[in-house]
Write a protein that holds these residues in place. Structure first.
Motif, PDB file in Angstrom:
ATOM      1  N   VAL A  29     -29.448  -9.210  44.533  1.00  0.00           N
ATOM      2  CA  VAL A  29     -28.564  -8.058  44.712  1.00  0.00           C
ATOM      3  C   VAL A  29     -27.434  -8.409  45.680  1.00  0.00           C
ATOM      4  CG1 VAL A  29     -28.438  -5.732  45.699  1.00  0.00           C
ATOM      5  CG2 VAL A  29     -30.272  -6.314  44.106  1.00  0.00           C
ATOM      6  N   ILE A  30     -27.773  -9.097  46.778  1.00  0.00           N
ATOM      7  CA  ILE A  30     -26.747  -9.488  47.755  1.00  0.00           C
ATOM      8  C   ILE A  30     -25.733 -10.427  47.120  1.00  0.00           C
ATOM      9  CG2 ILE A  30     -26.375 -10.799  49.879  1.00  0.00           C
ATOM     10  CD1 ILE A  30     -29.060  -9.629  50.861  1.00  0.00           C
ATOM     11  N   ILE A  31     -26.227 -11.425  46.373  1.00  0.00           N
ATOM     12  CA  ILE A  31     -25.327 -12.377  45.712  1.00  0.00           C
ATOM     13  C   ILE A  31     -24.450 -11.655  44.683  1.00  0.00           C
ATOM     14  CG2 ILE A  31     -25.275 -14.356  44.127  1.00  0.00           C
ATOM     15  CD1 ILE A  31     -27.795 -15.361  45.630  1.00  0.00           C
ATOM     16  N   GLY A  32     -25.033 -10.728  43.942  1.00  0.00           N
ATOM     17  CA  GLY A  32     -24.277  -9.963  42.952  1.00  0.00           C
ATOM     18  C   GLY A  32     -23.187  -9.122  43.593  1.00  0.00           C
ATOM     19  N   LEU A  33     -23.503  -8.490  44.736  1.00  0.00           N
ATOM     20  CA  LEU A  33     -22.495  -7.686  45.422  1.00  0.00           C
ATOM     21  C   LEU A  33     -21.362  -8.553  45.958  1.00  0.00           C
ATOM     22  CD1 LEU A  33     -24.726  -5.131  47.352  1.00  0.00           C
ATOM     23  CD2 LEU A  33     -23.236  -4.684  45.393  1.00  0.00           C
ATOM     24  N   VAL A  34     -21.693  -9.722  46.483  1.00  0.00           N
ATOM     25  CA  VAL A  34     -20.663 -10.630  46.983  1.00  0.00           C
ATOM     26  C   VAL A  34     -19.768 -11.095  45.833  1.00  0.00           C
ATOM     27  CG1 VAL A  34     -20.287 -12.916  47.986  1.00  0.00           C
ATOM     28  CG2 VAL A  34     -21.951 -11.375  49.013  1.00  0.00           C
ATOM     29  N   ALA A  35     -20.384 -11.432  44.691  1.00  0.00           N
ATOM     30  CA  ALA A  35     -19.603 -11.870  43.527  1.00  0.00           C
ATOM     31  C   ALA A  35     -18.705 -10.740  43.018  1.00  0.00           C
ATOM     32  CB  ALA A  35     -20.543 -12.346  42.421  1.00  0.00           C
ATOM     33  N   LEU A  36     -19.237  -9.518  42.997  1.00  0.00           N
ATOM     34  CA  LEU A  36     -18.454  -8.371  42.542  1.00  0.00           C
ATOM     35  C   LEU A  36     -17.261  -8.132  43.466  1.00  0.00           C
ATOM     36  CD1 LEU A  36     -18.345  -6.079  40.454  1.00  0.00           C
ATOM     37  CD2 LEU A  36     -19.668  -4.697  42.055  1.00  0.00           C
ATOM     38  N   ALA A  37     -17.493  -8.218  44.772  1.00  0.00           N
ATOM     39  CA  ALA A  37     -16.394  -8.050  45.726  1.00  0.00           C
ATOM     40  C   ALA A  37     -15.346  -9.146  45.521  1.00  0.00           C
ATOM     41  CB  ALA A  37     -16.933  -8.086  47.154  1.00  0.00           C
ATOM     42  N   GLY A  38     -15.799 -10.376  45.280  1.00  0.00           N
ATOM     43  CA  GLY A  38     -14.866 -11.473  45.042  1.00  0.00           C
ATOM     44  C   GLY A  38     -14.025 -11.246  43.802  1.00  0.00           C
ATOM     45  N   VAL A  39     -14.643 -10.755  42.747  1.00  0.00           N
ATOM     46  CA  VAL A  39     -13.900 -10.489  41.504  1.00  0.00           C
ATOM     47  C   VAL A  39     -12.878  -9.378  41.716  1.00  0.00           C
ATOM     48  CG1 VAL A  39     -14.171  -9.527  39.179  1.00  0.00           C
ATOM     49  CG2 VAL A  39     -15.674 -11.350  39.953  1.00  0.00           C
ATOM     50  N   ILE A  41     -11.422  -8.502  44.560  1.00  0.00           N
ATOM     51  CA  ILE A  41     -10.345  -9.028  45.401  1.00  0.00           C
ATOM     52  C   ILE A  41      -9.434  -9.944  44.600  1.00  0.00           C
ATOM     53  CG2 ILE A  41      -9.870 -10.548  47.365  1.00  0.00           C
ATOM     54  CD1 ILE A  41     -12.402  -9.345  48.670  1.00  0.00           C
ATOM     55  N   LEU A  42     -10.033 -10.802  43.775  1.00  0.00           N
ATOM     56  CA  LEU A  42      -9.242 -11.720  42.953  1.00  0.00           C
ATOM     57  C   LEU A  42      -8.363 -10.950  41.966  1.00  0.00           C
ATOM     58  CD1 LEU A  42      -8.867 -14.770  42.542  1.00  0.00           C
ATOM     59  CD2 LEU A  42     -10.559 -14.629  40.710  1.00  0.00           C
ATOM     60  N   GLN A  49       0.364 -10.411  42.379  1.00  0.00           N
ATOM     61  CA  GLN A  49       1.226 -11.546  42.055  1.00  0.00           C
ATOM     62  C   GLN A  49       2.018 -11.274  40.787  1.00  0.00           C
ATOM     63  OE1 GLN A  49      -1.390 -14.897  41.838  1.00  0.00           O
ATOM     64  NE2 GLN A  49      -1.313 -15.309  44.031  1.00  0.00           N
ATOM     65  N   SER A  50       1.373 -10.700  39.782  1.00  0.00           N
ATOM     66  CA  SER A  50       2.096 -10.436  38.538  1.00  0.00           C
ATOM     67  C   SER A  50       3.128  -9.331  38.745  1.00  0.00           C
ATOM     68  CB  SER A  50       1.131 -10.066  37.411  1.00  0.00           C
ATOM     69  OG  SER A  50       0.576  -8.800  37.642  1.00  0.00           O
ATOM     70  N   ALA A  51       2.855  -8.389  39.627  1.00  0.00           N
ATOM     71  CA  ALA A  51       3.832  -7.336  39.919  1.00  0.00           C
ATOM     72  C   ALA A  51       5.044  -7.933  40.632  1.00  0.00           C
ATOM     73  CB  ALA A  51       3.195  -6.247  40.773  1.00  0.00           C
ATOM     74  N   HIS A  52       4.821  -8.921  41.482  1.00  0.00           N
ATOM     75  CA  HIS A  52       5.946  -9.571  42.169  1.00  0.00           C
ATOM     76  C   HIS A  52       6.739 -10.456  41.210  1.00  0.00           C
ATOM     77  CE1 HIS A  52       5.259  -8.193  46.190  1.00  0.00           C
ATOM     78  NE2 HIS A  52       3.991  -8.570  46.159  1.00  0.00           N
ATOM     79  N   ASN A  53       6.063 -11.058  40.253  1.00  0.00           N
ATOM     80  CA  ASN A  53       6.739 -11.956  39.309  1.00  0.00           C
ATOM     81  C   ASN A  53       7.590 -11.173  38.312  1.00  0.00           C
ATOM     82  OD1 ASN A  53       5.617 -14.159  40.520  1.00  0.00           O
ATOM     83  ND2 ASN A  53       3.958 -14.370  39.036  1.00  0.00           N
ATOM     84  N   TYR A  54       7.151  -9.960  37.950  1.00  0.00           N
ATOM     85  CA  TYR A  54       7.885  -9.143  36.980  1.00  0.00           C
ATOM     86  C   TYR A  54       8.217  -7.797  37.633  1.00  0.00           C
ATOM     87  CZ  TYR A  54       5.818 -12.581  33.876  1.00  0.00           C
ATOM     88  OH  TYR A  54       5.422 -13.746  33.302  1.00  0.00           O
ATOM     89  N   PRO A  55       9.297  -7.737  38.420  1.00  0.00           N
ATOM     90  CA  PRO A  55       9.596  -6.497  39.140  1.00  0.00           C
ATOM     91  C   PRO A  55      10.010  -5.336  38.217  1.00  0.00           C
ATOM     92  CG  PRO A  55      11.298  -8.149  39.545  1.00  0.00           C
ATOM     93  CD  PRO A  55      10.212  -8.799  38.731  1.00  0.00           C
ATOM     94  N   ASN A  56      10.481  -5.623  36.997  1.00  0.00           N
ATOM     95  CA  ASN A  56      10.909  -4.551  36.090  1.00  0.00           C
ATOM     96  C   ASN A  56       9.706  -3.815  35.492  1.00  0.00           C
ATOM     97  OD1 ASN A  56      13.551  -5.206  36.572  1.00  0.00           O
ATOM     98  ND2 ASN A  56      13.699  -6.580  34.811  1.00  0.00           N
TER      99      ASN A  56
END
Length: 58
Positions: A29-39, A41-42, A49-56
């Motif tokens: 459960v701890i590993i799953g929560l850490v992986a979920l948080a990582g996903v 955040i990513l 990044q995509s919003a900065h690359n395509y401002p329109n």
């Protein structure tokens, strides 16, 4: 007497296995929560990044 020893041995083994299983589940459960948080955040970072690359595109 032998039957009592068998019962005590089997119950003790079940308790030990149950303890190990619960410990493993807790770590999964701890590993799953850490992986979920990582996903999450990513995905947030990639979205920014995509919003900065395509401002329109908003």
């Amino acid at each position: 007497m032998r039957a009592l020893l068998w019962v005590v041995g089997v119950v003790g083994g079940i308790i030990v296995l149950l303890g190990l299983l619960l410990e493993a589940v807790r770590w999964l459960v701890i590993i799953g929560l850490v992986a979920l948080a990582g996903v999450i955040i990513l995905a947030f970072v990639r979205g920014r990044q995509s919003a900065h690359n395509y401002p329109n595109r908003h």
